[in-house]
Enzyme design. Structure first.
Site, PDB file in Angstrom:
ATOM      1  N   ASP A   1      -0.790  -3.310  10.148  1.00 17.79           N
ATOM      2  CA  ASP A   1      -2.109  -3.695   9.662  1.00 17.79           C
ATOM      3  C   ASP A   1      -3.145  -2.752  10.210  1.00 17.79           C
ATOM      4  OD1 ASP A   1      -1.491  -6.355   8.307  1.00 17.79           O
ATOM      5  OD2 ASP A   1      -3.694  -6.229   8.432  1.00 17.79           O
TER       6      ASP A   1
ATOM      7  N   GLY B   1       0.076   4.365  -0.001  1.00 16.84           N
ATOM      8  CA  GLY B   1      -0.377   5.403   0.930  1.00 16.84           C
ATOM      9  C   GLY B   1       0.188   5.176   2.317  1.00 16.84           C
ATOM     10  N   LYS B   2       0.187   3.918   2.745  1.00 22.24           N
ATOM     11  CA  LYS B   2       0.734   3.595   4.062  1.00 22.24           C
ATOM     12  C   LYS B   2       2.243   3.863   4.092  1.00 22.24           C
ATOM     13  CE  LYS B   2      -0.538  -0.408   5.804  1.00 22.24           C
ATOM     14  NZ  LYS B   2      -1.072  -1.798   5.945  1.00 22.24           N
TER      15      LYS B   2
ATOM     16  N   ASN C   1       0.837  -1.200   0.000  1.00 24.60           N
ATOM     17  CA  ASN C   1       0.000   0.000   0.000  1.00 24.60           C
ATOM     18  C   ASN C   1       0.877   1.257   0.000  1.00 24.60           C
ATOM     19  OD1 ASN C   1      -1.599   2.206   0.967  1.00 24.60           O
ATOM     20  ND2 ASN C   1      -3.156   0.745   1.611  1.00 24.60           N
TER      21      ASN C   1
HETATM   22  P1  ITT Z   1      -0.643  -4.150   3.231  1.00 28.58           P
HETATM   23  O1  ITT Z   1       0.031  -4.662   2.023  1.00 28.58           O
HETATM   24  O2  ITT Z   1       0.237  -3.305   4.098  1.00 28.58           O
HETATM   25  O3  ITT Z   1      -1.387  -5.205   4.042  1.00 28.58           O
HETATM   26  P2  ITT Z   1      -3.347  -3.099   2.733  1.00 28.58           P
HETATM   27  O4  ITT Z   1      -3.820  -2.094   1.737  1.00 28.58           O
HETATM   28  O5  ITT Z   1      -3.932  -4.477   2.682  1.00 28.58           O
HETATM   29  O6  ITT Z   1      -1.763  -3.112   2.664  1.00 28.58           O
HETATM   30  P3  ITT Z   1      -4.334  -2.818   5.472  1.00 28.58           P
HETATM   31  O7  ITT Z   1      -4.702  -4.263   5.538  1.00 28.58           O
HETATM   32  O8  ITT Z   1      -3.538  -2.241   6.582  1.00 28.58           O
HETATM   33  O9  ITT Z   1      -3.544  -2.445   4.147  1.00 28.58           O
HETATM   34  O10 ITT Z   1      -5.614  -1.907   5.332  1.00 28.58           O
HETATM   35  C1  ITT Z   1      -6.923  -2.436   5.189  1.00 28.58           C
HETATM   36  C2  ITT Z   1      -7.739  -1.486   4.343  1.00 28.58           C
HETATM   37  O11 ITT Z   1      -7.942  -0.288   5.068  1.00 28.58           O
HETATM   38  C3  ITT Z   1      -7.108  -1.119   3.010  1.00 28.58           C
HETATM   39  O12 ITT Z   1      -8.119  -1.059   2.025  1.00 28.58           O
HETATM   40  C4  ITT Z   1      -6.518   0.254   3.263  1.00 28.58           C
HETATM   41  O13 ITT Z   1      -6.507   1.023   2.078  1.00 28.58           O
HETATM   42  C5  ITT Z   1      -7.479   0.816   4.303  1.00 28.58           C
HETATM   43  N1  ITT Z   1      -6.750   1.734   5.172  1.00 28.58           N
HETATM   44  C6  ITT Z   1      -5.726   1.442   6.009  1.00 28.58           C
HETATM   45  N2  ITT Z   1      -5.260   2.562   6.577  1.00 28.58           N
HETATM   46  C7  ITT Z   1      -5.996   3.576   6.104  1.00 28.58           C
HETATM   47  C8  ITT Z   1      -5.964   4.968   6.265  1.00 28.58           C
HETATM   48  O14 ITT Z   1      -5.075   5.558   7.045  1.00 28.58           O
HETATM   49  N3  ITT Z   1      -6.854   5.706   5.597  1.00 28.58           N
HETATM   50  C9  ITT Z   1      -7.766   5.136   4.798  1.00 28.58           C
HETATM   51  N4  ITT Z   1      -7.852   3.822   4.555  1.00 28.58           N
HETATM   52  C10 ITT Z   1      -6.967   3.055   5.199  1.00 28.58           C
END
Ligand code: ITT
Length: 218
Positions: free
Chosen positions: A80, A15-16, A13
């Site tokens: 996560d 954004g993260k 991700n």
């Molecule tokens: P990883 O590869 O790091 O697991 P991911 O996109 O699956 O990336 P997460 O499981 O942490 O990330 O996030 C679950 C969902 O929540 C995912 O769709 C993210 O885009 C969303 N999310 C996480 N943090 C967020 C934030 O700060 N603002 C908006 N959406 C967020």
């Protein structure tokens, strides 16, 4: 000031990654995406009901990848997060990624149609291997689901999530309480990354992690 320390972040991700770089960079960490030949490695995300279990499983896999790359002594992190909606008993929670990639923020708004209790929170759990032991940091950002989406900044559910106001110490207030620091009802997607950081679950989780590492925080 401590020496700059490389820190691998296993995430697909962007954004993260961007937010983690902003938060941890000034604290002396050179945050880099963990990649193999320019690709984010595939990891198995276990079916688990709590973020910590998922993060720890991913951290184990991240360490195995680093070992295979001959960088076993380096620090590595996973994080996560999820959106937990009160009136849905916390759904989508640990399923936030799948729900976002299927029905998206628009789908959440449809499910919330005519739902007067719009309270929700973002939660983040960060886990870091420092070469010797595991550190954990968690963060919560309470708020509510907007009536409609905004476009602009951020990622994931940012277009529909409005954080609770903060008090003068930067701590979240009860839903509906007016505080010193506020987005004035604007979802994260309509604010800047700097504003989001004041409220963010991710910033809180990473700061807790840094505290556990014994590093001074900003
Ligand atoms: P990883 O590869 O790091 O697991 P991911 O996109 O699956 O990336 P997460 O499981 O942490 O990330 O996030 C679950 C969902 O929540 C995912 O769709 C993210 O885009 C969303 N999310 C996480 N943090 C967020 C934030 O700060 N603002 C908006 N959406 C967020």
């Amino acid at each position: 000031m401590a020496a700059i320390q490389p820190l691998w972040f296993l995430t697909g991700n962007k954004g993260k990654l961007k937010e983690a770089k902003r938060i941890l960079g000034p604290l002396g960490f050179d945050v880099k995406a963990l990649e193999i030949n320019g690709q984010i490695p595939e990891v198995i995300e276990p079916q688990a009901s709590i973020l910590e279990e998922i993060a720890l499983s991913k951290l184990t896999q991240a360490r195995e990848i680093l070992n295979a790359l001959g960088k076993g002594g380096d620090a590595v992190m996973v994080e996560d997060a999820g959106l937990f909606i009160n009136s849905f008993d916390g759904f989508p929670g640990v399923y936030s990624s799948y729900v976002h990639s299927t029905i998206g923020s628009e789908g959440i708004l449809r499910l919330m149609n005519n739902n007067s209790d719009r309270r929700a929170e973002f939660r983040a759990l960060a886990a870091l291997w420092d070469g010797k032991k595991i550190h954990i940091g968690s963060g919560i950002c309470p708020g509510h689901i907007a009536d409609s989406q905004v476009s602009g900044n951020g990622f994931g559910y940012d277009p529909i999530f409005i954080p609770c106001d903060l008090d003068s110490n930067g701590e979240p207030l009860e839903f509906g309480t007016v505080g010193m620091i506020s987005t004035d009802g604007i979802p994260f997607g309509g604010t800047s990354i700097e504003v989001k950081e004041k409220f963010s679950h991710r910033r809180r989780a990473l700061q807790a992690l840094i505290l556990s590492l014994g590093r001074p925080s900003a």
